[in-house]
Enzyme design. Structure first.
Site, PDB file in Angstrom:
ATOM      1  N   ASP A   1     -78.932 -11.599 -67.783  1.00  0.00           N
ATOM      2  CA  ASP A   1     -79.851 -10.497 -67.426  1.00  0.00           C
ATOM      3  C   ASP A   1     -81.096 -10.991 -66.692  1.00  0.00           C
ATOM      4  OD1 ASP A   1     -78.273  -8.485 -68.751  1.00  0.00           O
ATOM      5  OD2 ASP A   1     -79.053  -9.239 -70.644  1.00  0.00           O
TER       6      ASP A   1
ATOM      7  N   HIS B   1     -74.363  -6.576 -63.124  1.00  0.00           N
ATOM      8  CA  HIS B   1     -75.328  -6.865 -62.069  1.00  0.00           C
ATOM      9  C   HIS B   1     -75.651  -5.586 -61.310  1.00  0.00           C
ATOM     10  CE1 HIS B   1     -73.633 -11.249 -62.047  1.00  0.00           C
ATOM     11  NE2 HIS B   1     -74.458 -11.018 -63.041  1.00  0.00           N
TER      12      HIS B   1
END
Length: 435
Positions: A21, A49
């Site tokens: 992340d 993503h």
């Protein structure tokens, strides 16, 4: 040879330096306009993503984030692929980048609905040792891979072989699945049919990707490798057992694609200006309470795959130094500097203490980690960053002076240059810093 400022690199890899992340997708999207090929080499739909462009917001779980801009994408043999989930991603990308050529490893293993159920059942058994799995079936798929019972992408256009392997997998995991819908043969056959129907659509994309990548490299194509997750989710180098099931470090480029790491000109490590994490496990600099909620809301810190609120904490330099060494990075890309700068006071963990004594390493056994006392340095927040600061390259002098101080502090502590910063969701708000 590493080229100054990343200009002219024939090959590069983007990897995460924290718990995943970090914003690797945004950095990959930014870089991919300069590369012909983007390759994913590990993980599966547990990766998430997000890319924001003029055409809209796109969330990828299997295709590389560079799919919108590059000419070729490759899904390497180190990945585990849900073929049913992959098809909608391909359809979306085709609308934006219709000429994109997609190559999928024949040897990548297949994630099934049954694997997802096994993931859930295994987490129940862990009880107090729950790891906070995304329940995407990633771990069980790798289990079957190494138990030599898994389905590979090359198998999925053969319905009889799919059924045979599903039955073998069911027998291997029947103790977990006995009280689930997959104890029903008709349900397993329905799943086999679904995989087969997806397989028919994907067969034309299959290739020996180690050969395909080498061929593209020999043709002079520029290649960008995109990693999933981050160092501290690596099963060998992360905070085990709170890790993922595939290796996440830069060396995984080789094991996940067959492309020699010695041919990779530049390794770019991505870190947030603070730290975030989905799931259970150690988090030495974690922030709680109202400040955590403020930072989470400012940064939109909710998992792309799970939607769960991410835990947040201050930038951890002992962790960052460790990750930079493990990944052997050439430069760092820092994301979310716009989010962090909105706080009045910004902290950075400079040092760990255990029993009041400084240590120069990152412990990775749970009993020692619990004893960590972070030592913090403090900075003033730099506030909102002007929208006029955008484009592919900027001078560091264009940034707020308090942010420049923060950047230089990190560089001095870690010993690596920060070459790229991201300060907003939009593509043009990711920039290379010229010093």
């Amino acid at each position: 040879m590493v080229v100054p400022n990343g200009e002219g690199d024939k090959t590069a890899a983007v990897v995460g330096l924290q718990f995943g992340d970090e914003g690797k997708g945004k950095i990959t999207d930014y870089l991919s306009g300069s590369y012909d090929v983007v390759v994913r080499f590990n993980g599966g739909t547990n990766a998430g993503h997000t890319v924001v462009t003029d055409e809209g917001t796109f969330k990828f779980h299997l295709l590389p984030s560079g799919s919108l801009r590059t000419s070729y994408v490759v899904l390497g043999s180190g990945m585990v692929i849900d073929p049913v989930a992959l098809i909608p991603e391909i359809e979306i990308v085709r609308k934006i980048n219709p000429a994109l050529k997609i190559i999928i490893s024949r040897n990548a293993h297949v994630v099934t609905k049954m694997h997802r159920q096994i993931d859930v059942e295994e987490e129940k058994i862990r009880s107090s040792l729950m790891i906070g799995t995304t329940a995407q079936g990633i771990g069980p798929t790798y289990e079957d891979k190494y138990a030599r019972t898994g389905i590979r992408m090359v198998d999925i256009s053969d319905i009889d072989l799919i059924k045979e392997k599903i039955e073998t997998m069911y027998r291997m995991h029947s103790n977990l699945l006995a009280n689930t819908e997959f104890s029903n043969l008709a349900k397993r056959e329905e799943m086999a049919k679904e995989i087969y129907e997806a397989g028919i659509k994907l067969t034309g994309y299959l290739d020996y990707t180690e050969v395909a990548i080498d061929r593209l490299y020999s043709q002079g194509k520029r290649i960008l490798f995109e990693g999933a997750q981050g160092v501290f989710l690596d099963p060998d180098f992360g905070f085990y057992p709170f890790v993922t099931s595939s290796n996440t470090i830069s060396a995984s480029v080789y094991t996940g694609t067959g492309f020699s790491l010695r041919k990779v000109n530049r390794i770019i490590g991505v870190a947030k200006a603070y730290v975030s994490k989905v799931g259970e496990g150690p988090f030495p600099t974690e922030i709680t309470g109202d400040l955590a909620k403020q930072l989470r809301d400012l940064g939109g810190e909710y998992g792309t795959t799970t939607g769960r609120p991410r835990r947040v904490g201050w930038l951890d330099l002992p962790m960052l130094k460790y990750a930079v060494r493990i990944d052997d990075v050439d430069e760092i890309a820092i994301t979310k500097v716009d989010t962090l700068g909105m706080l009045d006071t910004v902290k950075v963990c400079r040092q760990y203490l255990i029993d009041g004594k400084p240590i120069d390493y990152v412990p990775r056994d749970m009993n020692t980690i619990k004893k960590i006392e972070p030592v913090y340095d403090e900075f003033e927040g730099w506030g909102a960053i002007s929208d006029s600061i955008s484009g592919r390259k900027i001078s560091i002098d264009q940034l707020p002076s308090k942010l420049v101080k923060y950047i230089k502090y990190i560089e001095d502590q870690v010993g690596k240059p920060i070459g790229i910063i991201s300060m907003g969701k939009e593509r043009n708000r990711t920039v290379r810093i010229i010093k």
